[in-house]
Design a protein around this motif. Structure first.
Motif, PDB file in Angstrom:
ATOM      1  N   TYR A  60      30.995  35.425  45.213  1.00  0.00           N
ATOM      2  CA  TYR A  60      31.571  36.600  44.561  1.00  0.00           C
ATOM      3  C   TYR A  60      32.408  36.214  43.344  1.00  0.00           C
ATOM      4  CZ  TYR A  60      34.290  40.792  43.708  1.00  0.00           C
ATOM      5  OH  TYR A  60      34.866  41.866  43.109  1.00  0.00           O
ATOM      6  N   LYS A  61      32.951  35.013  43.334  1.00  0.00           N
ATOM      7  CA  LYS A  61      33.781  34.550  42.218  1.00  0.00           C
ATOM      8  C   LYS A  61      32.963  34.337  40.944  1.00  0.00           C
ATOM      9  CE  LYS A  61      37.773  34.090  44.297  1.00  0.00           C
ATOM     10  NZ  LYS A  61      38.958  34.778  43.867  1.00  0.00           N
ATOM     11  N   GLU A  63      29.981  35.360  38.017  1.00  0.00           N
ATOM     12  CA  GLU A  63      29.581  36.590  37.342  1.00  0.00           C
ATOM     13  C   GLU A  63      28.346  37.200  38.014  1.00  0.00           C
ATOM     14  OE1 GLU A  63      28.312  38.062  32.910  1.00  0.00           O
ATOM     15  OE2 GLU A  63      29.680  36.376  33.120  1.00  0.00           O
ATOM     16  N   ARG A  66      29.503  39.010  41.148  1.00  0.00           N
ATOM     17  CA  ARG A  66      30.128  40.304  40.861  1.00  0.00           C
ATOM     18  C   ARG A  66      29.093  41.337  40.446  1.00  0.00           C
ATOM     19  NH1 ARG A  66      34.196  36.790  39.142  1.00  0.00           N
ATOM     20  NH2 ARG A  66      33.319  36.656  37.039  1.00  0.00           N
ATOM     21  N   SER A  67      28.078  40.925  39.703  1.00  0.00           N
ATOM     22  CA  SER A  67      27.051  41.890  39.310  1.00  0.00           C
ATOM     23  C   SER A  67      26.212  42.322  40.516  1.00  0.00           C
ATOM     24  CB  SER A  67      26.157  41.317  38.206  1.00  0.00           C
ATOM     25  OG  SER A  67      25.371  40.270  38.691  1.00  0.00           O
ATOM     26  N   TRP A  69      27.326  42.447  43.590  1.00  0.00           N
ATOM     27  CA  TRP A  69      28.198  43.332  44.370  1.00  0.00           C
ATOM     28  C   TRP A  69      28.247  44.721  43.737  1.00  0.00           C
ATOM     29  CZ3 TRP A  69      29.733  43.691  49.045  1.00  0.00           C
ATOM     30  CH2 TRP A  69      30.755  44.560  49.389  1.00  0.00           C
TER      31      TRP A  69
END
Length: 126
Positions: A60-61, A63, A66-67, A69
């Motif tokens: 999750y850390k 990029e 995050r995309s 997620w």
């Protein structure tokens, strides 16, 4: 100049985090099976779940994490907007499909029989 350095090191940092997450998962899965005869299954399962949680946190850390997620959150939001059919609507649609399939099967059977009869007539076997 500083922003270029940050941009160029971010993908490397992301790659390292993803590699660490994958290595953690592979190691946890390997130890789950390696210690199958020595350690209780509950302890091994809890360890595997903990390693999975840490690997997901590492992923999750990045990029990419995050995309992904964000995509999952968006999909969940869209899923809540769906209007699901009632039981009666589902039953009616299923029955209509069955009737259409039956009619199509009968038409194809009739066409096949007609063509078979025509070929037998033309070849002198009928």
């Amino acid at each position: 100049m500083e922003s270029q350095t940050e941009v160029s090191t971010a993908p490397r940092y992301d790659s390292l985090l993803l590699a660490a997450a994958v290595a953690l998962l592979v190691g946890a899965l390997g130890s789950f099976y390696y210690f199958s005869g020595e350690v209780n299954a509950l302890v091994r399962t809890l360890g595997l779940l903990a390693a999975t949680a840490v690997a997901l946190a590492l992923a999750y850390k990045t990029e990419l994490g995050r995309s992904v997620w964000g995509y999952i959150i968006g999909a969940r939001t869209e899923l809540r907007k769906v209007v699901w059919p009632s039981r009666q609507e589902t039953l009616q649609a299923t029955l209509m499909i069955a009737v259409v399939v039956l009619i199509t099967a009968l038409l194809l059977w009739g066409l096949d029989s007609l063509l078979l009869w025509g070929v037998k007539l033309l070849t002198g076997q009928g």
